[in-house]
Design a protein around this motif. Structure first.
Motif, mmCIF file in Angstrom:
data_model
loop_
_atom_site.group_PDB
_atom_site.id
_atom_site.type_symbol
_atom_site.label_atom_id
_atom_site.label_comp_id
_atom_site.label_asym_id
_atom_site.label_seq_id
_atom_site.Cartn_x
_atom_site.Cartn_y
_atom_site.Cartn_z
ATOM 1 N N ASN A 187 0.944 -1.113 -0.138
ATOM 2 C CA ASN A 187 -0.202 0.023 0.128
ATOM 3 C C ASN A 187 0.834 1.389 -0.014
ATOM 4 O O ASN A 187 1.979 1.172 0.273
ATOM 5 C CB ASN A 187 -1.006 0.010 1.060
ATOM 6 C CG ASN A 187 -0.383 0.303 2.595
ATOM 7 O OD1 ASN A 187 0.045 1.179 3.102
ATOM 8 N ND2 ASN A 187 -0.362 -0.927 3.288
ATOM 9 N N VAL A 188 0.342 2.384 -0.464
ATOM 10 C CA VAL A 188 0.838 3.706 -0.391
ATOM 11 C C VAL A 188 -0.291 4.556 0.384
ATOM 12 O O VAL A 188 -1.341 4.482 0.290
ATOM 13 C CB VAL A 188 1.101 4.144 -1.588
ATOM 14 C CG1 VAL A 188 1.432 5.554 -1.875
ATOM 15 C CG2 VAL A 188 2.133 3.307 -2.653
ATOM 16 N N MET A 189 0.524 5.355 1.475
ATOM 17 C CA MET A 189 -0.493 6.176 2.211
ATOM 18 C C MET A 189 -0.223 7.645 1.806
ATOM 19 O O MET A 189 0.993 8.018 1.799
ATOM 20 C CB MET A 189 0.049 6.146 3.874
ATOM 21 C CG MET A 189 -0.869 6.707 4.711
ATOM 22 S SD MET A 189 -0.519 6.269 6.389
ATOM 23 C CE MET A 189 -1.843 7.263 7.067
ATOM 24 N N ILE A 190 -1.358 8.330 1.547
ATOM 25 C CA ILE A 190 -1.183 9.742 1.348
ATOM 26 C C ILE A 190 -1.898 10.557 2.338
ATOM 27 O O ILE A 190 -3.062 10.268 2.933
ATOM 28 C CB ILE A 190 -1.877 9.989 -0.140
ATOM 29 C CG1 ILE A 190 -1.147 9.211 -1.154
ATOM 30 C CG2 ILE A 190 -2.137 11.291 -0.462
ATOM 31 C CD1 ILE A 190 -1.789 9.359 -2.531
ATOM 32 N N LEU A 191 -1.451 11.647 2.745
ATOM 33 C CA LEU A 191 -1.776 12.490 3.616
ATOM 34 C C LEU A 191 -2.067 13.888 3.074
ATOM 35 O O LEU A 191 -1.219 14.359 2.234
ATOM 36 C CB LEU A 191 -1.134 12.681 5.058
ATOM 37 C CG LEU A 191 -0.719 11.499 5.864
ATOM 38 C CD1 LEU A 191 0.256 11.863 6.973
ATOM 39 C CD2 LEU A 191 -1.727 10.749 6.460
ATOM 40 N N VAL A 192 -3.323 14.568 3.068
ATOM 41 C CA VAL A 192 -3.685 15.815 2.606
ATOM 42 C C VAL A 192 -4.205 16.772 3.710
ATOM 43 O O VAL A 192 -5.179 16.287 4.485
ATOM 44 C CB VAL A 192 -4.775 15.687 1.520
ATOM 45 C CG1 VAL A 192 -5.076 17.240 0.838
ATOM 46 C CG2 VAL A 192 -4.019 14.997 0.218
ATOM 47 N N ARG A 193 -3.442 17.737 4.078
ATOM 48 C CA ARG A 193 -3.852 18.843 4.880
ATOM 49 C C ARG A 193 -5.195 19.380 4.708
ATOM 50 O O ARG A 193 -5.439 19.735 3.835
ATOM 51 C CB ARG A 193 -2.847 19.647 5.043
ATOM 52 C CG ARG A 193 -3.135 20.984 6.194
ATOM 53 C CD ARG A 193 -2.033 22.063 6.289
ATOM 54 N NE ARG A 193 -0.735 21.542 6.510
ATOM 55 C CZ ARG A 193 -0.192 21.657 7.954
ATOM 56 N NH1 ARG A 193 -0.972 22.444 8.626
ATOM 57 N NH2 ARG A 193 1.060 21.260 8.239
ATOM 58 N N GLN A 194 -5.893 19.495 5.890
ATOM 59 C CA GLN A 194 -7.171 19.877 5.887
ATOM 60 C C GLN A 194 -7.096 21.492 6.076
ATOM 61 O O GLN A 194 -6.657 22.032 7.066
ATOM 62 C CB GLN A 194 -8.185 19.351 7.211
ATOM 63 C CG GLN A 194 -8.312 17.779 6.954
ATOM 64 C CD GLN A 194 -9.064 17.108 8.160
ATOM 65 O OE1 GLN A 194 -9.523 18.048 9.181
ATOM 66 N NE2 GLN A 194 -9.160 15.958 8.464
ATOM 67 N N ARG A 195 -7.610 22.009 5.327
ATOM 68 C CA ARG A 195 -7.468 23.673 4.935
ATOM 69 C C ARG A 195 -7.978 24.237 6.311
ATOM 70 O O ARG A 195 -7.558 25.455 6.657
ATOM 71 C CB ARG A 195 -7.882 24.147 3.749
ATOM 72 C CG ARG A 195 -7.184 23.523 2.601
ATOM 73 C CD ARG A 195 -5.554 23.838 2.696
ATOM 74 N NE ARG A 195 -4.673 23.146 1.647
ATOM 75 C CZ ARG A 195 -3.640 23.499 1.412
ATOM 76 N NH1 ARG A 195 -2.735 23.807 2.470
ATOM 77 N NH2 ARG A 195 -3.301 22.825 0.523
ATOM 78 N N GLN A 196 -9.344 23.718 6.742
ATOM 79 C CA GLN A 196 -9.924 24.376 7.577
ATOM 80 C C GLN A 196 -9.574 24.272 9.222
ATOM 81 O O GLN A 196 -9.999 25.213 10.043
ATOM 82 C CB GLN A 196 -11.452 24.204 7.539
ATOM 83 C CG GLN A 196 -11.736 22.788 8.303
ATOM 84 C CD GLN A 196 -11.574 21.579 7.084
ATOM 85 O OE1 GLN A 196 -10.832 21.764 6.101
ATOM 86 N NE2 GLN A 196 -12.252 20.556 7.395
ATOM 87 N N LEU A 197 -8.455 23.582 9.486
ATOM 88 C CA LEU A 197 -8.076 23.088 10.618
ATOM 89 C C LEU A 197 -6.601 23.735 10.686
ATOM 90 O O LEU A 197 -5.742 24.019 10.001
ATOM 91 C CB LEU A 197 -7.826 21.807 11.025
ATOM 92 C CG LEU A 197 -9.157 20.902 10.984
ATOM 93 C CD1 LEU A 197 -8.851 19.467 11.424
ATOM 94 C CD2 LEU A 197 -10.175 21.681 12.104
ATOM 95 N N PRO A 198 -6.441 24.397 12.138
ATOM 96 C CA PRO A 198 -5.320 25.192 12.371
ATOM 97 C C PRO A 198 -4.060 24.050 12.560
ATOM 98 O O PRO A 198 -4.405 22.907 13.104
ATOM 99 C CB PRO A 198 -5.455 25.927 13.669
ATOM 100 C CG PRO A 198 -6.459 25.277 14.308
ATOM 101 C CD PRO A 198 -7.160 24.475 13.165
ATOM 102 N N ASP A 199 -2.822 24.513 12.421
ATOM 103 C CA ASP A 199 -1.495 23.482 12.794
ATOM 104 C C ASP A 199 -1.529 23.490 14.106
ATOM 105 O O ASP A 199 -2.184 24.228 14.881
ATOM 106 C CB ASP A 199 -0.188 24.184 12.304
ATOM 107 C CG ASP A 199 0.870 23.474 12.205
ATOM 108 O OD1 ASP A 199 0.652 22.167 12.765
ATOM 109 O OD2 ASP A 199 1.800 23.874 11.877
ATOM 110 N N ARG A 200 -0.929 22.370 14.733
ATOM 111 C CA ARG A 200 -0.833 21.939 16.108
ATOM 112 C C ARG A 200 0.730 22.032 16.228
ATOM 113 O O ARG A 200 1.355 21.342 16.374
ATOM 114 C CB ARG A 200 -1.259 20.557 16.598
ATOM 115 C CG ARG A 200 -2.701 20.313 16.280
ATOM 116 C CD ARG A 200 -3.730 21.019 17.131
ATOM 117 N NE ARG A 200 -4.952 20.415 16.961
ATOM 118 C CZ ARG A 200 -5.805 20.690 15.800
ATOM 119 N NH1 ARG A 200 -5.554 21.647 15.069
ATOM 120 N NH2 ARG A 200 -6.984 20.277 15.854
ATOM 121 N N PRO A 201 1.246 23.143 16.553
ATOM 122 C CA PRO A 201 2.757 23.317 16.708
ATOM 123 C C PRO A 201 3.215 22.629 17.878
ATOM 124 O O PRO A 201 2.490 22.095 19.015
ATOM 125 C CB PRO A 201 2.869 24.775 16.962
ATOM 126 C CG PRO A 201 1.796 25.248 17.543
ATOM 127 C CD PRO A 201 0.630 24.522 16.835
#
Length: 411
Positions: A200-214
């Motif tokens: 398998n290959v795993m892809i992650l796409v950032r959700q634009r509406q959520l802020p970063d968790r530094p």
């Protein structure tokens, strides 16, 4: 000279391969590849078939034994994208090979989820540890990962959640190009609760509406973090290597990303932790004989989210007897024992390695410098006087820190 062809194919075998490439495979006198790759063309090949070894030295011998025969190395996907082609061509010379790529499974995966991949962070967990890629994922917009049978999508998802990196949509693309191909989309929490086929290959796409968790603020600086953000034992509180001296020492250590670092007399581990942040792909051995300080080293490593600090309980030099030779050694001390430790540490340094010592007493500086000069003409010495500004009533005053001395030498 007949060149060896390194040819990429997909799970559909020769169906998507051009006729000229099919002919090249069918006419090969010897065909090398994984069992899975060879099985895809089993009914088309009459030449000798060789299952490639997983050991790179054995694999090199298999390629070498081809001799002057017409040969094809069969690879799944694009041979130059996390494939065997780089190793083979680097080892034998690029002029002996011809590379004919196929669409990689990474390309297929991004196509299936209809996302571009020119701006994605791409990695292969067969070559990189999960801990080493987590912080790169944190700041990425898109991520493509080749997983392994030991580190699957569910484990990756859980590791991200544990780091509070929860703002990605996840896709798991299984058996790409095969009849049982499957694409699963879900939140990281949903993916963490499922199991998947090994291919398998795993892809992650950032959700634009959520802020970063530094990351927690204590780890935002690679080095020179304030003294008070480190856990310290009460009896020794304030004995930590100060942020200013720590910054100079770490700079003089010349730490590379993959360095092996020894922190001798690590105390609570402030130098070890920040060295580990600099040597993100390396290892830092925190050598300390006090069991209470050993616990502090572990606590500070966890607080700063570094997984490459290895606490070593014991007294130098006995404690480092079985450790790998270092690229960088930091030693903090005050008594005459530091001279013996410095000489022994220098002996273990790799060529071009760097030894940095921190002394708080002027008595040993001259003698230690002369000792080091017997090994190198270039011994650097600094006397560090630092005062920190503070407000007293309505005036700015300065509190002087205890003077400190640094010595550095390159082997």
């Amino acid at each position: 000279m007949t060149k060896i062809a390194i040819i990429g194919i997909g799970d559909d075998g020769l169906q998507a391969v051009p006729p000229s490439v099919t002919k090249r495979i069918e006419e090969a006198e010897v065909l090398l590849g994984s069992e899975r790759a060879l099985a895809l063309v089993a009914d088309k090949v009459v030449g000798e078939r060789v299952v490639l070894s997983g050991d790179l030295h054995d694999l090199a011998d298999q390629v070498r034994n081809v001799g002057k025969r017409r040969a094809v190395v069969l690879v799944l996907g694009d041979p130059m994208f996390y494939g065997l082609a780089r190793y083979i061509t680097d080892g034998f010379g690029k002029d002996q090979f011809e590379v004919i790529p196929h669409v990689s499974s990474m390309q297929l995966a991004f196509a299936r989820v209809m996302e571009s991949w020119d701006d994605a962070y791409l990695t292969n967990l067969a070559n990189h540890s999960l801990s080493s890629v987590l912080e790169k994922i944190r700041v990425a917009d898109k991520v493509g990962m080749f997983t392994t049978d030991k580190i699957g999508p569910n484990q990756i998802a859980q590791a991200l959640l544990d780091k509070q990196i929860d703002y990605f949509d996840a896709y798991v693309c299984e058996n790409l190009g095969a009849r049982n191909e499957c694409v699963t989309r879900g939140s990281l929490a949903e993916i963490a609760g499922q199991t998947f086929d090994a291919l398998n290959v795993m892809i992650l796409v950032r959700q634009r509406q959520l802020p970063d968790r530094p990351r927690e603020a204590v780890g935002r600086r690679l080095f020179g973090n304030p003294d008070e953000v480190f856990f310290q034992s009460r009896p020794k509180y304030g004995l930590i290597t100060s942020a200013e001296v720590r910054s100079l020492a770490l700079a003089q250590l010349d730490i590379w990303r993959d360095s092996i670092v020894w922190d001798v007399g690590a105390g609570s581990g402030s130098v070890s932790v920040e060295a580990a942040q600099l040597a993100s792909d390396g290892t830092v051995y925190a050598i300390e004989m006090d069991p209470e300080d050993q616990q502090l080293i572990e606590a500070n490593s966890k607080r700063f989210n570094v997984g490459n600090v290895v606490p070593v309980q014991g007294k130098a030099p006995e404690a480092w007897a079985n450790l790998p030779d270092p690229d960088c050694v930091f030693v903090a001390g005050s008594g005459r024992e530091v001279i013996r430790i410095a000489e022994l540490a220098y002996q273990r340094l790799r060529p071009e390695g760097r030894l940095v010592l921190n002394l708080t007493s002027v008595d040993m500086v001259s003698e230690l410098r002369q000792t080091l000069r017997t090994h190198s003409d270039n011994v650097q010495v600094w006397m560090i006087n630092i005062s920190r500004g503070t407000d007293q009533l309505e005036s700015l005053t300065f509190d002087a820190l205890k003077p400190s001395f640094l010595l550095a030498v390159t082997k």
